[in-house]
Scaffold this active site. Structure first.
Site, short mmCIF file in Angstrom:
data_model
loop_
_atom_site.label_atom_id
_atom_site.label_comp_id
_atom_site.label_asym_id
_atom_site.label_seq_id
_atom_site.Cartn_x
_atom_site.Cartn_y
_atom_site.Cartn_z
N SER A 60 -44.71 77.31 70.06
CA SER A 60 -45.79 76.92 69.16
C SER A 60 -47.12 76.83 69.92
O SER A 60 -47.21 76.20 70.97
CB SER A 60 -45.48 75.57 68.51
OG SER A 60 -46.55 75.14 67.71
N SER A 61 -48.15 77.47 69.38
CA SER A 61 -49.49 77.38 69.97
C SER A 61 -50.08 76.01 69.66
O SER A 61 -50.19 75.63 68.50
CB SER A 61 -50.39 78.49 69.41
OG SER A 61 -49.90 79.76 69.74
N ASN A 115 -40.81 75.18 66.08
CA ASN A 115 -41.07 76.48 66.70
C ASN A 115 -40.79 76.38 68.19
O ASN A 115 -41.17 75.39 68.83
CB ASN A 115 -42.53 76.88 66.44
CG ASN A 115 -42.83 78.30 66.89
OD1 ASN A 115 -41.94 79.02 67.35
ND2 ASN A 115 -44.07 78.71 66.78
N GLY A 136 -52.46 76.61 59.40
CA GLY A 136 -52.71 76.40 57.98
C GLY A 136 -52.62 74.95 57.57
O GLY A 136 -52.15 74.09 58.31
N GLU A 196 -51.36 71.59 56.00
CA GLU A 196 -50.06 71.00 55.78
C GLU A 196 -50.24 69.57 55.28
O GLU A 196 -51.21 68.91 55.61
CB GLU A 196 -49.20 70.98 57.05
CG GLU A 196 -48.56 72.31 57.34
CD GLU A 196 -47.51 72.22 58.42
OE1 GLU A 196 -47.43 71.15 59.06
OE2 GLU A 196 -46.79 73.19 58.63
N SER A 201 -46.54 76.10 61.75
CA SER A 201 -45.84 76.34 63.01
C SER A 201 -44.49 77.00 62.74
O SER A 201 -43.71 76.54 61.91
CB SER A 201 -45.63 75.02 63.75
OG SER A 201 -44.98 75.23 64.97
N GLY A 202 -44.24 78.12 63.43
CA GLY A 202 -43.00 78.85 63.24
C GLY A 202 -43.08 79.96 62.21
O GLY A 202 -42.09 80.64 61.94
#
Length: 884
Positions: free
Chosen positions: A212-213, A209, A437, A439, A158-159
């Protein structure tokens, strides 16, 4: 592990550092396998040779735009190259055909205008600077010329800039596949305008973010034979429903709630809204506004975008009616009722919001209240109504809010797809996957945090993973959602590894070198551990869910028994129910509490029946009647199995296309420009699979140098190849044979070296350069001494001549002064004598003049007196004569 290299004093190296990840320096002392490295920041580090990586002394200051051209393809080399490029605002870098995009946290409009799109149109990948337009153009050209469907996978945390990168790709594909003339709204216009609609209802401000989606998205652009966009479809995955009801400071809920509160006055009054601070679903956080977001303008823009994608004004009113109803639902509070374990609205304020919500839903107010405070249990012969306590009623309220919002989001996606339209006769497609991705989190603020970093979002209904009574509990480790997310990343990483390995094979085949002995780095053992049937974790979870008396303790115990000796599975020492899986990006510990509950899918029948009977056609359309069998069936439905099936469908789609990859990197957690945090970036490179791709490359030939570059770099090892008597291939072979290097390959255009061989060549090169430097130093010192001696001798002669001249000038000056003195004396004496004489003459004349004057005056006085005496004597006689 670092490659085995013979280091010498002065060799430039990289050493690990807990703060900066890697530090560069030079070898100062060598004692066997132990090196003392003096770093450029002043630190002195003692380290074993196996933990040191060589540094390229000839690396360009601005880095290279394709990291496969690095002399040393390893972690510190990749990290340093990205940092060098980021420092000069070069945010895009290739790793072969993979694009790495580092978020600049600033607007760079000159990189994305129509002029730039024209530059990349038709340009081969690598001819111009790295850019998402280049990836999109390569995918478009392959689809157009070879008729192969393409996919572009955009990932990152995110971001990191995934959404912006996806927009760039869509913008370029619309530019290439758009129609010059189109009646009404074109497909590409609708696809582009779907972004603000989906962002309004699927994006939120998070800690990391501002936009953020909170869902996964796969956009399929369908093209006809001429390469024009003829249709499109948008697939979304697992919207984060829990955000509707639970927030953490300083995050925000979905943008649409704040947009509606900032809407024109007539809309606010029609939906009986107020400031966001007045609503429970929004005031759990102190963040209501974001500097870069104007909610009032975004509301108008979202309405305009809805019109473009084909959502009518009547449907828009229905959409925002539902959004407003959800806000009012959140303000309904419950207290104990008159009966045992019953509940009812707490006060008049709660009843007002209950009434408003029922009016907006256009359903019966009492039925809405009963759906919260009562539950109907259907048995074989009868129905039993059970009262719900206030806590259970609040859970029911939140469950309704989440399911309504989820259905609304699904309706928007379906409406956009039906408006855009799909082309069944499309020749091929290009899919763009915007995906989160991998994390690793040590702890999560609540069990739902795993959902907040979801890669893929399932469209099925997941039960509330973090009920209100757990929202503020102690921090916990990753739960079921994180488990599903990391399964997704493992599957995608395998797909990525296979693609990278395939590219390696194509490179080796193109260069006609032997690659049959290269091993493929695979993570199939982790996938088998999770999804193998029977015997995998998901299969054991489904089995546990089928038994009513199963608990998370019995499930964890079953896991420990099954996977005791599995190298990827371990049990934490201080926990009885947790388990740890060693993923490709690191170890993650999962907590099995609520694993069973989260894996069970169910629907609240009262909510379904209530809203299906709504007088508002839009609300009723969100809850179509269920088949009779489905409504009565109590058969277990597995969330994990459904997740795996949908993931498999996605992977089948991706496998049928030619993939392209964009890995987005967030350089710092402050979201500010010009800050590059090494450790943060390195972790993202590992989680994004970039380091895994490098490991695959290192398994074969990580160093690939064109013949000319190799000769220019290593010609000093065999100077005889420069006489022009042999071609480039022979020259490269002679160099390698002379140094007795083994295991290399010579292709058609490049030299392929195994891991560590470039460092070995550089070590030999440094030895030759060292000997040459000694000779050069001797010659240079002799030259400089001779030149110094000649200069000193010439200087001495010049000094002597100058001194003699100075002495002669001094003697001449002395004589000249003596002659001048004599002349001055003579003239002075003459002048003084003449002056004295003239003074004496003047004095004499003056005296004579005075004496003569005095004598004349005396004579005058005498005569005057004599004359006077005569007159005196004469006058009496005269008087007498006159008298007479």
């Amino acid at each position: 592990m670092a490659a085995s290299v013979n280091y010498a004093v002065g060799t430039l190296v990289w050493v690990a550092d807990p703060e900066e990840a890697w530090l560069d320096g030079h070898v100062a002392v060598i004692k066997g396998d132990e090196l003392t490295v003096k770093c450029t920041d002043g630190k002195t580090v003692a380290v074993n040779t196996s933990k040191v990586y060589p540094k390229d002394p000839e690396a360009p200051p601005s880095g290279v735009d394709d990291m496969t051209r690095l002399a040393y393809l390893h972690e510190p080399g990749v990290l340093d190259n990205l940092k060098r490029r980021y420092d000069i605002n070069e945010i895009y870098t290739y790793t072969g055909n993979i694009l790495i995009a580092v978020n600049p946290f600033r607007r760079l409009p000159h990189l994305y205008d129509s002029h730039m799109m024209g530059q990349y149109k038709g340009a081969a990948l690598g001819d111009l600077s790295p850019h998402p337009f280049a990836i999109a153009d390569a995918a478009y050209r392959l689809m157009l010329h070879e008729g192969i469907s393409q996919s572009i996978l955009v990932s990152g945390e995110s971001g990191a800039g995934k959404t912006e990168s996806t927009k760039c790709l869509m913008q370029y594909l619309a530019y290439m596949g758009g129609r010059a003339k189109a009646t009404g709204r074109s497909v590409e216009q609708k696809v582009l305008e779907s972004n603000p609609v989906l962002e309004a209802f699927g994006n939120a401000k998070t800690v990391r973010n501002n936009n953020s989606s909170r869902f996964g998205k796969f956009v399929e652009l369908q093209f006809d034979q001429r390469g024009r966009i003829s249709g499109a479809a948008i697939r979304t995955y697992l919207l984060e429903r829990s955000r509707v009801c639970q927030l953490s400071d300083p995050e925000r809920n979905y943008h649409c709630f704040y947009m509606l509160c900032a809407a024109p006055k007539e809309d606010v009054e029609r939906f009986k809204l107020d400031d966001p601070r007045a609503f429970h679903y929004l005031n759990q956080s102190n963040c209501y506004k974001v500097d870069v977001i104007d909610d009032a303008k975004d509301y108008i823009a979202t309405r305009r975008a809805m019109e473009v994608v084909g959502i009518s004004s009547h449907e828009q009113d229905g959409i925002f009616r539902v959004v407003a109803a959800i806000l009012h639902l959140g303000n309904i509070e419950f207290t104990k009722g008159s009966e045992s374990d019953s509940s009812e609205p707490k006060d008049e304020k709660s009843r007002f919001h209950l009434k408003t919500a029922s009016e907006l839903f256009m359903c019966d107010e009492k039925a809405l209240e009963d759906s919260f405070c009562k539950r109907v249990i259907v048995t074989r012969g009868e129905s039993i109504t059970k009262n719900m306590d206030p806590n259970a009623a609040s859970i029911n309220r939140d469950a309704l809010a989440k399911i309504v919002y989820s259905r609304l989001f699904d309706w928007l996606v379906n409406k956009i797809n039906s408006s855009i339209g799909q082309d069944p006769d499309a020749k091929s497609l290009i899919g763009v996957l915007d995906i989160y991705g991998f994390e690793t989190f040590k702890t999560n603020r609540c069990l739902t945090d795993a959902v907040m970093i979801a890669n893929l979002r399932l469209p099925m209904h997941i039960p509330d993973p973090c009920p209100p009574n757990m929202a503020n509990t102690a921090q916990l480790r990753s739960s079921f959602e994180q488990f599903c997310i990391n399964l997704t990343n493992e599957k995608l990483q395998q797909h990525f590894n296979q693609h990278v390995f395939k590219m390696e094979q194509e490179e080796y085949t193109r260069e006609k070198i032997d690659w049959s002995y290269i091993e493929f780095v695979d993570n199939q053992d982790v996938l088998d551990l999770i999804e193998k049937k029977p015997g995998g974790i998901l299969a054991l979870l489904d089995e546990a869910c089928m038994f009513p008396r199963s608990t998370h303790e019995t499930f964890a115990e079953k896991l420990y028994q099954m996977f005791t000796n599995h190298k990827r599975f371990s049990k934490p020492k201080l926990s009885r129910t947790d388990f740890t899986i060693s993923h490709y990006a690191g170890e993650v510990t999962y907590q099995t509490e609520l694993f069973l509950d989260k894996n069970k899918d169910y629907v609240v029948a009262e909510h379904q029946e209530l809203l299906n009977a709504s007088k508002c056609a839009f609300v009723a359309s969100l809850f179509p009647p269920l088949p009779e069998e489905s409504s009565k069936s109590s058969k277990f439905s597995s969330i994990g199995t459904g997740f795996k099936q949908q993931l498999q469908a996605l992977l089948e789609t991706l496998s049928s296309t030619e993939p392209h990859y964009i890995r987005c990197i967030k350089p710092n957690n402050l979201l500010k420009p010009s800050i590059f945090e090494n450790s943060n970036v390195l972790q993202q490179l590992r989680c994004g699979g970039v380091m895994e791709a490098i490991r695959i490359s290192c398994a074969g030939f990580p160093t690939r140098r064109p013949f000319l570059d190799f000769i220019n770099r290593c010609r000093i090892l065999a100077p005889e190849v420069l006489d022009g008597s042999c071609d480039d291939v022979t020259a490269c072979r002679k160099i390698l044979e002379k140094v007795q290097l083994k295991g290399y390959q010579i292709g058609k255009t490049k030299v392929f070296l195994r891991a560590g061989q470039m460092a070995e060549l550089d070590a030999l090169r440094n030895e030759v350069l060292g000997r040459s430097a000694t000779i050069i130093q001797r010659k240079v010192r002799t030259f400089f001494f001779n030149r110094w001696f000649r200069q000193m001798r010439l200087s001495t002669l010049l000094i002597q001549a100058y001194c003699r001249g100075a002495l002669a000038r001094c003697a001449f000056e002395r004589k000249r002064r003596e002659a001048a003195s004599l002349l001055i004396q003579k003239v002075s004496r003459k002048y003084l004598a003449r002056k004295s004489y003239l003074a004496f003459c003047s004095s004499a004349i003056t005296i004579e003049r005075g004496m003569r004057g005095m004598a004349a005056r005396n004579e005058l006085r005498y005569r005057t007196k004599t004359k006077a005496a005569i007159l005196i004597q004469v006058r009496p006689f005269t008087l007498q004569l006159r008298k007479q």
